[in-house]
Each structure stands twice: as structure tokens, then as C-alpha cells.
Design a protein around this motif. Structure first.
Motif, short mmCIF file in Angstrom:
data_model
loop_
_atom_site.label_atom_id
_atom_site.label_comp_id
_atom_site.label_asym_id
_atom_site.label_seq_id
_atom_site.Cartn_x
_atom_site.Cartn_y
_atom_site.Cartn_z
N ASN A 172 0.82 -1.22 0.00
CA ASN A 172 0.00 0.00 0.00
C ASN A 172 0.85 1.26 0.00
O ASN A 172 0.44 2.30 0.52
CB ASN A 172 -0.96 0.00 1.20
CG ASN A 172 -2.16 0.90 0.97
OD1 ASN A 172 -2.48 1.27 -0.16
ND2 ASN A 172 -2.82 1.28 2.04
N HIS A 173 2.05 1.19 -0.58
CA HIS A 173 2.85 2.39 -0.79
C HIS A 173 2.38 3.08 -2.07
O HIS A 173 1.77 2.46 -2.94
CB HIS A 173 4.34 2.04 -0.89
CG HIS A 173 4.84 1.22 0.26
ND1 HIS A 173 4.78 1.66 1.56
CD2 HIS A 173 5.39 -0.01 0.30
CE1 HIS A 173 5.29 0.74 2.36
NE2 HIS A 173 5.65 -0.29 1.62
N LYS A 194 3.84 8.26 -0.55
CA LYS A 194 3.30 7.77 0.72
C LYS A 194 3.95 6.44 1.05
O LYS A 194 3.99 5.54 0.21
CB LYS A 194 1.78 7.61 0.66
CG LYS A 194 1.16 7.18 1.99
CD LYS A 194 -0.33 6.97 1.88
CE LYS A 194 -0.66 5.67 1.19
NZ LYS A 194 -2.10 5.33 1.26
N ASN A 196 3.89 3.35 3.90
CA ASN A 196 3.17 2.74 5.01
C ASN A 196 4.17 2.08 5.95
O ASN A 196 4.86 1.13 5.57
CB ASN A 196 2.17 1.70 4.50
CG ASN A 196 0.79 2.28 4.34
OD1 ASN A 196 0.27 2.94 5.22
ND2 ASN A 196 0.20 2.05 3.19
N ASP A 199 0.74 -1.30 8.63
CA ASP A 199 -0.48 -1.50 7.85
C ASP A 199 -1.11 -2.81 8.29
O ASP A 199 -1.06 -3.82 7.59
CB ASP A 199 -0.17 -1.52 6.35
CG ASP A 199 -1.45 -1.51 5.51
OD1 ASP A 199 -2.52 -1.26 6.08
OD2 ASP A 199 -1.37 -1.75 4.29
N ASN A 204 -2.72 1.60 11.74
CA ASN A 204 -2.20 2.06 10.45
C ASN A 204 -1.40 3.33 10.69
O ASN A 204 -1.89 4.27 11.33
CB ASN A 204 -3.34 2.33 9.47
CG ASN A 204 -4.04 1.06 9.03
OD1 ASN A 204 -3.39 0.10 8.65
ND2 ASN A 204 -5.35 1.04 9.11
N ASP A 206 1.24 5.90 8.36
CA ASP A 206 1.90 6.20 7.10
C ASP A 206 2.49 7.60 7.14
O ASP A 206 2.07 8.46 7.92
CB ASP A 206 0.93 6.07 5.92
CG ASP A 206 -0.26 7.01 6.04
OD1 ASP A 206 -0.08 8.22 5.89
OD2 ASP A 206 -1.38 6.52 6.29
N TYR A 232 -2.15 8.64 11.45
CA TYR A 232 -2.34 7.43 12.26
C TYR A 232 -3.83 7.16 12.41
O TYR A 232 -4.65 8.09 12.51
CB TYR A 232 -1.73 7.60 13.65
CG TYR A 232 -2.14 6.50 14.62
CD1 TYR A 232 -1.55 5.24 14.57
CD2 TYR A 232 -3.15 6.72 15.55
CE1 TYR A 232 -1.94 4.23 15.43
CE2 TYR A 232 -3.55 5.71 16.42
CZ TYR A 232 -2.93 4.47 16.36
OH TYR A 232 -3.34 3.47 17.20
#
Length: 393
Positions: A172-173, A194, A196, A199, A204, A206, A232
Motif C-alpha cells: 500500500n505504498h 506515501k 506505510n 499497515d 495504520n 503512514d 495514524y
């Protein structure tokens, strides 16, 4: 003469103990014959049972296994030729679905082309001024690469061209770049990313980085603005963010600090607050909330309220607050509508309304009618209507 007879009786007891040991070996001989007859009957019954069962089981198992191997080989050849005939037609249908997985990733390659025409209307709802036409091209593949291009033009003005490329990686970058330029006017470009750090299902975390740069009318880059923001959120709907941005060459305080917190409750309701401030200069703070009245598969209706207020250099509220309220609606057929009102203390009342109605809705194409209007006390209303079409490949 009396002394001599005294030793004579002494040898007499000596022969007496001799017969006593003779009596002891006699009983020893008696048990020996008893042991011998006991051993003799034991070996006699042992060979008898061994001799009798040995011949009996030998012919029995010989007779039983003989019929068993005969039926075993007989059914084996029968099932073997049967499946041999069945797998022959099986590979034929297997070859047919092999070309099917090739087009399967094609649905992941999404391409749509929205086309839109907007026309300003006067207070009498008649066309006012030239229309604005725009064409967009959006593409997305199965590897997470998204590319967008947009061209809009209003007669009498130079066109505006914008584009964006976004890449999503495993974990999920996200990384990307976008730019918007209007020749003879200027524009702006951005590079962002972005990462992460956490995750998971419970937490979460990032980190977002961004580099913005304006362009002059001659397309020369201006002073850049670099920013970093940390977000967060946990499984209970509690979120928080903090960020810092710096503009190079800006007079006064070039650093801006931002922060916020929000809470999402069951039913997709939300409340939160944000602050943006330049230390020693001032900034702005916001408090907002959203309540879902309807959140079903057929109808959705929510009400959002927000208050914005300027802050002094010591982060205290100052000046006049701006309050706003918006009502948003949507249904399963794609109809969307919104109504909003805002007002700054001591200022005029402002209102806005918008609606989107689908005319054609198909998996590969859609056409929508859109209209929106704004009205401020003491000023003429501004209305816009448009037709938006989209083709998907």
C-alpha cells in the motif's frame, strides 16, 4: 580303671552323627525322580499341538489366496481402460479455457474517457457567456499504475492542460506526480509519495511527503514548498495527523505547522478538528462533524457541519468565525444532490445547490446531466448546467 571307660562313650556319639547326614541325601534323591516325570509330560503335549495346527492352517491359506488373486487382476484391467477413455476428452476442454486466462487481466486494465460541457446561466436561467468543454482520459492497469490527462477550454481563453501519474506498490505504498498548466497564465506541479510503516488490522501509520512548485506565465518554476505529514488510525476509528511545511524564499515565517484529530463512530459518523498555523504569525482552525441519517444500499443521506475560525500568532481564536452546513443525498440509480449554506459572522449569506442525474447508464458508457448554482446576498446568482459523458474500454 574308672578313667578309661570315660573316653569310650565319646566315640559312640561320633557314629551317631554319621547316619544323620545319610538321611539328608535320601530325601534329595526323592525329589529328583519327581522332577523327571514332570519334565517328561511337558515335552509330550508341546509337539502334539504344533504338529496338528501346522498342517491345518497351511492348506487353508493356500486355498483362500488362490481365488483372491484371480478376482483382483480381473477388476483391475476393467477400471484401467475406463479412465483411459475418460481423460482423452478431458484435455480437450482444458485446452479451451487456457486462452480464457489471457483476457482475464484485461478487465483490470481500465480506460475511461469523460467528456463534459458546462454552460453558465444568468439570473433568468438563460445562457450567459461561452461554454467550457473538457475531455479527460483515465487509465489504470493491474499493476497499480494510474495515468490521467485532462484538457479543458473556454472560448476566448487559453486551454488548461493537466496530467497525473500514480503508482501503487505492494504494501500500500504510493508515489506519483501531477501538473496543471495554462499557457500565458501559469500553473503548478507536484511530486508526492506515501510510505506505510504499519499497515495491520489494528493500527495504520503512514508518512506522506510532497514537493509543490508554482509556474509563472512563462513556465518558469517559482519557490518550492516541501511538506511532511504523518497519519495514524486504529481499529476503533481514532485518527490523528501532524505535519510541517516549508516554503523557500517566502517572506516572514516560512514554516507552517498542522495537526488534527478525528473519530469515526459506528454508522459512518465522524467528528474532528484541524489546525494550520505559522508560529509567530497566525493561522486557522476548523471543527467539523458528519452525521449519517440514511446509510443503506438504496438511499444515502448525511448532514455535515463545519466552523472555521482564524487564529492569532499565539494560536488563540480571533476574528469572525465562518459556519457552514451541507446536506448530501444519493441513491442506487446514481442520482446525487447537495444543498449547502455558509455565512461569516457579520457577512452575507451564501448558498449553493447541485444535482447530478444519469441519463444513460451502461457498463461501457454513461451520460449524466449536471447542474449547480451559487447565490450570495447582494450579488447576482451564478448557475451552470452541463452534460457529462463517459466511455469505458
Amino acid at each position: 580303671p574308672q578313667i578309661q571307660p570315660q573316653p569310650k562313650p565319646q566315640p559312640k556319639p561320633q557314629p551317631n552323627p554319621q547316619p544323620k547326614p545319610q538321611i539328608q541325601p535320601q530325601p534329595k534323591q526323592q525329589p529328583n525322580p519327581h522332577i523327571q516325570p514332570q519334565t517328561k509330560p511337558h515335552p509330550i503335549p508341546q509337539p502334539n499341538p504344533q504338529m496338528q495346527p501346522q498342517p491345518k492352517p497351511q492348506p487353508k491359506p493356500q486355498i483362500q489366496p488362490q481365488p483372491n488373486p484371480h478376482p483382483n487382476p480381473q477388476p483391475k484391467p476393467h477400471p484401467n481402460p475406463q479412465p483411459k477413455l475418460q481423460p482423452k476428452p478431458q484435455p480437450l476442454p482444458q485446452l479451451k479455457p487456457q486462452p480464457d486466462p489471457l483476457p482475464k487481466p484485461q478487465p483490470n486494465n481500465k480506460l475511461n474517457v469523460p467528456v463534459q460541457n458546462n454552460q453558465h446561466l444568468g439570473k433568468d436561467l438563460k445562457p450567459s457567456g461561452p461554454p467550457t468543454n473538457s475531455v479527460k482520459v483515465n487509465h489504470e492497469n493491474q499493476k497499480g499504475v494510474v495515468a490521467k490527462a485532462d484538457v479543458s477550454h473556454t472560448p476566448g481563453q487559453p486551454p488548461t492542460v493537466s496530467g497525473e501519474v500514480n503508482i501503487k506498490t505492494p504494501g500500500n505504498h504510493e508515489f506519483g506526480a501531477k501538473a496543471s498548466v495554462q499557457p500565458g497564465v501559469g500553473g503548478q506541479g507536484s511530486v508526492y509519495g506515501k510510505v506505510n510503516i504499519v499497515d495491520g488490522p489494528k493500527h495504520n501509520l503512514d508518512v506522506n511527503i510532497k514537493h509543490d512548485r508554482p509556474f509563472g506565465k512563462d513556465l518558469k518554476p517559482g519557490p518550492p514548498t516541501n511538506s511532511v505529514k504523518v497519519n495514524y488510525e486504529n481499529q476503533n476509528g481514532v485518527g490523528a495527523n501532524v505535519g510541517v511545511s516549508h516554503t523557500r524564499g517566502e517572506p516572514g515565517q516560512p514554516i507552517t505547522v498542522s495537526g488534527g484529530a478525528n473519530l469515526k463512530t459506528p454508522g459512518n459518523n465522524e467528528i474532528g478538528a484541524n489546525v494550520n498555523i505559522k508560529p509567530g504569525v497566525g493561522g486557522e482552525g476548523s471543527v467539523y462533524g458528519k452525521v449519517n441519517i440514511l446509510d443503506g444500499p438504496k438511499h444515502k443521506l448525511d448532514v455535515s457541519v463545519q466552523q472555521d475560525r482564524p487564529l492569532s500568532k499565539d494560536a488563540k481564536p480571533t476574528g469572525q468565525a465562518t459556519n457552514s452546513i451541507n446536506v448530501n443525498y444519493g441513491n442506487e440509480k446514481g442520482v446525487e444532490g447537495s444543498v449547502g449554506v455558509s455565512r461569516t459572522q457579520g457577512g452575507p449569506l451564501k448558498g449553493n445547490v447541485g444535482v447530478s442525474i444519469p441519463i444513460v447508464s451502461k457498463p461501457d458508457a454513461s451520460v449524466k446531466f449536471e447542474a449547480q448554482g451559487t447565490k450570495e446576498e447582494g450579488k447576482k446568482p451564478d448557475y451552470q448546467i452541463g452534460i457529462k459523458g463517459e466511455i469505458k474500454f
